[in-house]
Design a protein around this motif. Structure first.
Motif, PDB file in Angstrom:
ATOM      1  N   GLN A   3     -40.400  33.051 -22.936  1.00 23.15           N
ATOM      2  CA  GLN A   3     -39.433  34.096 -22.623  1.00 23.15           C
ATOM      3  C   GLN A   3     -39.361  35.085 -23.765  1.00 23.15           C
ATOM      4  O   GLN A   3     -39.712  34.772 -24.891  1.00 23.15           O
ATOM      5  N   HIS A   4     -38.881  36.272 -23.437  1.00 27.17           N
ATOM      6  CA  HIS A   4     -38.752  37.299 -24.471  1.00 27.17           C
ATOM      7  C   HIS A   4     -37.450  37.138 -25.225  1.00 27.17           C
ATOM      8  O   HIS A   4     -36.447  36.713 -24.669  1.00 27.17           O
ATOM      9  N   ALA A   5     -37.505  37.521 -26.503  1.00 26.71           N
ATOM     10  CA  ALA A   5     -36.267  37.522 -27.289  1.00 26.71           C
ATOM     11  C   ALA A   5     -35.392  38.669 -26.805  1.00 26.71           C
ATOM     12  O   ALA A   5     -35.900  39.714 -26.375  1.00 26.71           O
ATOM     13  N   LYS A   6     -34.086  38.462 -26.883  1.00 26.44           N
ATOM     14  CA  LYS A   6     -33.166  39.512 -26.445  1.00 26.44           C
ATOM     15  C   LYS A   6     -32.995  40.541 -27.566  1.00 26.44           C
ATOM     16  O   LYS A   6     -33.342  40.282 -28.712  1.00 26.44           O
ATOM     17  N   THR A   7     -32.481  41.681 -27.189  1.00 25.95           N
ATOM     18  CA  THR A   7     -32.178  42.682 -28.230  1.00 25.95           C
ATOM     19  C   THR A   7     -30.702  43.042 -28.160  1.00 25.95           C
ATOM     20  O   THR A   7     -30.070  42.932 -27.099  1.00 25.95           O
ATOM     21  N   HIS A  10     -26.852  48.845 -28.074  1.00 24.23           N
ATOM     22  CA  HIS A  10     -26.615  49.889 -29.083  1.00 24.23           C
ATOM     23  C   HIS A  10     -25.157  49.918 -29.524  1.00 24.23           C
ATOM     24  O   HIS A  10     -24.857  50.109 -30.696  1.00 24.23           O
ATOM     25  N   THR A 267     -25.829  27.281 -26.366  1.00 22.62           N
ATOM     26  CA  THR A 267     -26.002  26.361 -27.502  1.00 22.62           C
ATOM     27  C   THR A 267     -24.882  26.537 -28.528  1.00 22.62           C
ATOM     28  O   THR A 267     -24.277  25.554 -28.971  1.00 22.62           O
ATOM     29  N   GLU A 417     -31.609  37.047 -35.788  1.00 16.35           N
ATOM     30  CA  GLU A 417     -32.885  36.920 -35.087  1.00 16.35           C
ATOM     31  C   GLU A 417     -32.936  35.637 -34.253  1.00 16.35           C
ATOM     32  O   GLU A 417     -33.362  35.637 -33.102  1.00 16.35           O
ATOM     33  N   GLU A 421     -32.918  34.712 -29.787  1.00 13.71           N
ATOM     34  CA  GLU A 421     -34.035  34.053 -29.111  1.00 13.71           C
ATOM     35  C   GLU A 421     -33.538  33.286 -27.901  1.00 13.71           C
ATOM     36  O   GLU A 421     -32.387  32.847 -27.874  1.00 13.71           O
ATOM     37  N   PRO A 422     -34.413  33.094 -26.898  1.00 18.13           N
ATOM     38  CA  PRO A 422     -33.994  32.299 -25.738  1.00 18.13           C
ATOM     39  C   PRO A 422     -33.642  30.881 -26.175  1.00 18.13           C
ATOM     40  O   PRO A 422     -34.155  30.380 -27.173  1.00 18.13           O
ATOM     41  N   HIS A 424     -34.277  27.803 -25.260  1.00 20.89           N
ATOM     42  CA  HIS A 424     -35.208  26.682 -25.368  1.00 20.89           C
ATOM     43  C   HIS A 424     -36.272  26.931 -26.433  1.00 20.89           C
ATOM     44  O   HIS A 424     -37.161  26.127 -26.606  1.00 20.89           O
ATOM     45  N   ALA A 425     -36.155  28.071 -27.150  1.00 22.24           N
ATOM     46  CA  ALA A 425     -37.233  28.436 -28.056  1.00 22.24           C
ATOM     47  C   ALA A 425     -37.332  27.535 -29.275  1.00 22.24           C
ATOM     48  O   ALA A 425     -38.316  27.548 -29.964  1.00 22.24           O
TER      49      ALA A 425
END
Lengths: 427, 473
Positions: A3-7, A10, A267, A417, A421-422, A424-425
């Motif tokens: 999965q992609h990390a979230k950002t 703004h 989590t 950072e 992250e998702p 389960h990463a």
């Protein structure tokens, strides 16, 4: 599938609905404040109960504000991702210190200087004379006489003012540096980490000592004869218990919108629930251990404090105190699922905050002669419902105002950072 | 703002500036080889034999002391009336306290996801078990007739005699036996995957057979790992309250009595904090020589020593707070002449020197650990660990002996002087502890390989960075 990390979004400011929370808090504060004043006029015992309830509200608000400061410093020392989540709400709590000081003033002025709350302030100058007139017991007279160097108006004011001044300095530095850290664009993580650790390390020790001092002056000395070495520690743990509940409640509320929606992963929510559980256990542990020791000792110097709080209708209050303070949160927080479901965790936190208020009532009211050994129902006793609710509501409104003034996420933090992250990463 | 300090040390994480938990450059294989080699090597270091021999000599001394005790009775000790509790209870509390760090590291730090614990948890757990063995010995021999120790347990008997359930001494029996049981199970369970590794890497038939039996058929399958993780978490959950309960129950031995200096409500938390304080000191005492002797500096790093120093600062702070509250209440707030005299007697009575030893060792000198440089210096921390453990022993001595020598009635006051048998028994348990520890580091994996491997960077899955959204997204 990776999965992609979230950002981060703004806009990191508090969402619009915090204004609605504040408005509601103000309305509740106004209604209950008005009711408290009306009850003050109606109650047969004048404004006595109003003042006692004011002390109750002060202690709860003080617990949120300075307990928040203690937890803020603790998260700087312990590290961890949970600190990133709770930092800004805790900072907002600490910035309510001016209001807490205003709350304290009537306690000091009317309660102590005008001798309405503290027995020792009334007979401070001539305790044995008061004993001869049968106004106080020989034990009380002896205690007032013995503790005169500590329990006198000058020391009371000096200690209180010193504590407020030092807490103000700490809250000021913690808040100022937090903003400076976010504005710092250079990779200065170790520098800031060390700076906050240095401030917080000494701060936690200092706060523990000052909290012990004020818990003795403001609450324990209501009963001038009784003492317990664990009292300050119980206050410290109790504050953390309440603050954690409030901060989780705030985060759950804020997680309906950005930016908390992005950074509050299940989590970390689960971790906060576990921390809450730890404090539920720690709280009952200290309370039960103190009770067991005093009950087993059964000495006439100590046991009256508990007898005042378990006899008559106080038995019901004491039982419910255990139920609210420990049984319900313990049973609920045992569940893994509950800690991970926002709505249910929020209910648990509400119970915990209510339990703090209930416990404070049990701590304060039986110190007075008209309430010891049996709780008498009167109009005056309803002040404990109206005055603290009004005070806490106004405190909340100020807290929400503070929450709006800063971004809800501290951006210059190495944990950011990871938290994006998702789930389960991590292995 | 300018960067304050360049980070040139490879042991420092460039992002956080903290010391790493494992030195860079390690792989799954290198970790496994480094740890398993200590156990599976056929060349036992001479130093190990030397240490074992010295400790064995001490164990023999313990045997002599115990044999003489069984022949002559507890009269050979310094205990008397009013000090019916002397060295035996002091040593019991001290040893139980030392065991606490193992449980805290293995249970509470696991629940709090403190990954730095992974390098030190195994030998801290072993330390717990050996400390409980030493502790358990003292109440047993203090009964005077240890062969009747089973009377401590509530069992149906023809005499219809039951122990006193309201006595905290009976609570001790349950607390300590539960603690010992859970600690052994936790320790052993945690070792199973590593024992499987040792079985698979062993060359000799005996080692293959031995580790094959005690690894319980571990295959490292997903099912095994799932059950292992679940069991670890359950045991951690069970052990966590034990960290608080065991030493709290021990504090009740004193606190529920009405003796000045014993009857105080802060005892439970301050006993627990003191236990963790001394326990971490003992972990440092063990960890620093081990990492040096076996060249494990890259697995037990400065980060571990620094963090343990921080834990000691916190727990030492709680202990200091406890001392301060006792002094404050006794001198200024209790309005009780008994409390006042008790504190005066502690500070300036015939055994006042012991109070100042404990204040120096437990409060004054440990303040040096506020300095990062101090905490990160293994030699200084090693010395500090000895100081703290000395102080913690004296704490128990002060509590037990000074309060008992002078209670409410001056007519019943007495004094206390330990005999050579007291000293020999205590020194003997130190030797027994060391002897067991030497056996442990030679025959069992003292560092959990499986738990260390998951800390390596290659065990982590990084998420892909999502492209930044367009403004207004």
């Amino acid at each position: 599938m990776a999965q992609h990390a979230k950002t981060l979004p703004h806009d990191l400011g508090a969402p619009e609905f915090v204004d609605r929370w504040r408005a509601r808090a103000l309305v509740i504060g106004a209604i209950f404040g008005a009711l408290g004043i009306i009850l003050g006029f109606l109650a047969g015992d004048g404004w006595n109960h109003f003042l006692r309830a004011w002390l109750h509200g002060t202690m709860i608000s003080f617990g949120f504000c300075c307990g928040g400061m203690a937890l803020l410093m603790t998260q700087y020392l312990s590290g961890g991702k949970w600190g990133l989540l709770v930092r800004r709400p805790l900072e907002a709590m600490t910035r309510t210190l001016p209001l807490v000081f205003l709350y304290f003033l009537p306690v000091g002025i009317f309660g102590m200087s005008f001798k309405q709350l503290y027995l020792w302030s009334r007979y401070n100058t001539d305790p044995w004379g008061a004993w001869k007139q049968h106004l106080i017991s020989a034990t009380q007279a002896h205690s007032i006489y013995f503790k005169h160097p500590l329990l006198n108006p000058v020391t009371f004011w000096c200690v209180s003012i010193f504590c407020f001044a030092s807490w103000w300095l700490y809250t000021h530095l913690l808040n100022k540096w937090s903003l400076q850290r976010d504005a710092d664009t250079a990779p200065n993580v170790p520098y800031w980490q060390v700076k906050f650790e240095n401030l917080s390390g000494f701060g936690v020790v200092f706060y523990t000592l000052t909290l012990t001092a004020v818990s003795i002056y403001w609450v324990m000395s209501l009963d001038v004869t009784w003492y317990s070495t664990v009292y300050g520690l119980q206050f410290l743990v109790g504050q953390a218990y309440g603050v954690l509940a409030l901060v989780i409640l705030t985060l759950i509320g804020l997680s309906k919108a950005e930016p908390i929606k992005t950074i509050m992963r299940i989590t970390e929510q689960h971790d906060l629930g576990k921390l809450c559980f730890a404090f539920v256990m720690l709280n009952i542990y200290l309370a039960f251990a103190a009770f067991l020791i005093i009950w087993s000792g059964n000495s006439p110097e100590e046991i009256p404090w508990y007898l005042d709080r378990v006899r008559g209708n106080w038995g019901v209050v004491a039982t419910l105190d255990v139920v609210f303070h420990w049984l319900i949160p313990f049973t609920l927080l045992l569940s893994r699922d509950l800690k991970r479901i926002k709505g249910r965790l929020a209910v648990c936190c509400c119970v915990m905050i209510f339990a703090r208020c209930w416990d404070m009532f049990w701590l304060i009211e039986p110190n007075f002669k008209d309430a010891a050994r049996n709780l008498h129902f009167s109009i005056g006793i309803l002040e404990y419902l109206t005055v603290p609710v009004a005070m806490i509501a106004f405190w909340m409104a100020y807290y929400f105002t503070n929450l709006k003034t800063r971004p809800l996420v501290a951006t210059n933090d190495p944990h950011l950072e990871e938290i994006l992250e998702p789930e389960h990463a991590h292995a | 703002m300018a960067i304050k300090e360049p980070l040139n040390d490879p042991m420092l994480d460039p992002v956080t500036g903290e010391y790493r938990v494992i030195a860079p450059g390690h792989t799954f294989k290198s970790v496994t080889e480094k740890v398993s080699r200590i156990v599976l090597t056929s060349h036992t270091p001479v130093g190990w034999w030397g240490g074992l021999a010295i400790a064995g000599g001490g164990v023999l001394m313990l045997m002599v002391a115990l044999t003489w005790l069984f022949l002559k009775g507890v009269g050979i000790w310094g205990i008397t009336i009013p000090v019916a509790w002397g060295f035996a209870i002091v040593n019991f509390v001290w040893w139980i306290g030392i065991g606490h760090a193992g449980t805290l590291i293995s249970a509470i730090l696991l629940l709090f996801k403190q990954s730095w614990r992974n390098s030190i948890n195994r030998f801290a757990e072993a330390m717990t078990i050996f400390a409980v063995v030493c502790a358990g010995l003292f109440p047993l021999i203090h009964t005077g007739r240890p062969w009747l120790a089973y009377w401590l347990f509530p069992y149906p008997n023809t005499m219809n005699v039951w122990p006193q359930f309201r006595s905290p001494l009976l609570w001790d029996v349950f607390a300590v036996s539960t603690y010992a049981t859970i600690s052994v199970v936790f320790w052993y369970l945690g070792m199973v995957p590593d024992l499987g590794t040792l079985r698979d890497r062993a060359q000799s038939k005996f080692a293959q057979f031995f580790y094959g039996i005690i690894s319980l058929g571990w295959r490292g399958s997903v099912r095994h790992w799932t059950r292992y993780e679940t069991a670890s978490l359950l045991l951690a959950g069970l052990s966590t309250p034990l960290v608080l309960s065991v030493h709290s129950v021990i504090s009740f031995d004193f606190a529920v009595a009405l003796l000045p200096g014993w009857h105080t409500t802060i005892f439970p938390p301050y006993f627990v904090a003191g236990a963790v304080y001394s326990g971490f000191a003992m972990v440092i005492t063990l960890a620093i020589p081990i990492r040096k002797f076996y060249h494990l500096e890259d697995l037990i790093t400065i980060r571990h020593i620094d963090n343990m120093g921080k834990v000691m600062l916190v727990t030492g702070g709680i202990v200091a707070y406890g001392y301060w509250m006792e002094v404050f209440m006794a001198y200024w707030y209790s309005a009780s002449r008994w409390e006042y005299f008790m504190m005066w007697n502690r500070m300036f009575g015939p055994m006042g020197w012991s109070y100042w030893v404990l204040i120096t060792c437990n409060i004054a000198l440990p303040q040096l650990m506020w300095a990062r440089k101090f905490r990160r210096n293994p030699t200084l921390m090693f010395i500090m660990s000895f100081i703290v453990n000395t102080g913690m022993w004296f704490e128990r001595f002060v509590i037990v002996v000074t309060s008992l020598t002078r209670d409410y009635l001056p007519s019943s006051w007495g004094t206390y002087k330990a005999t050579r048998w007291d000293y020999m028994t205590f020194a003997g348990t130190l030797a027994l502890f060391t002897f067991l520890f030497f056996l442990f580091i030679r025959f069992l994996p003292m560092i959990p390989m499986s738990e260390l491997r998951i800390l390596l960077p290659q065990a982590k899955i990084k998420a892909k960075q999502e492209p930044l959204p367009e403004a207004g997204d």
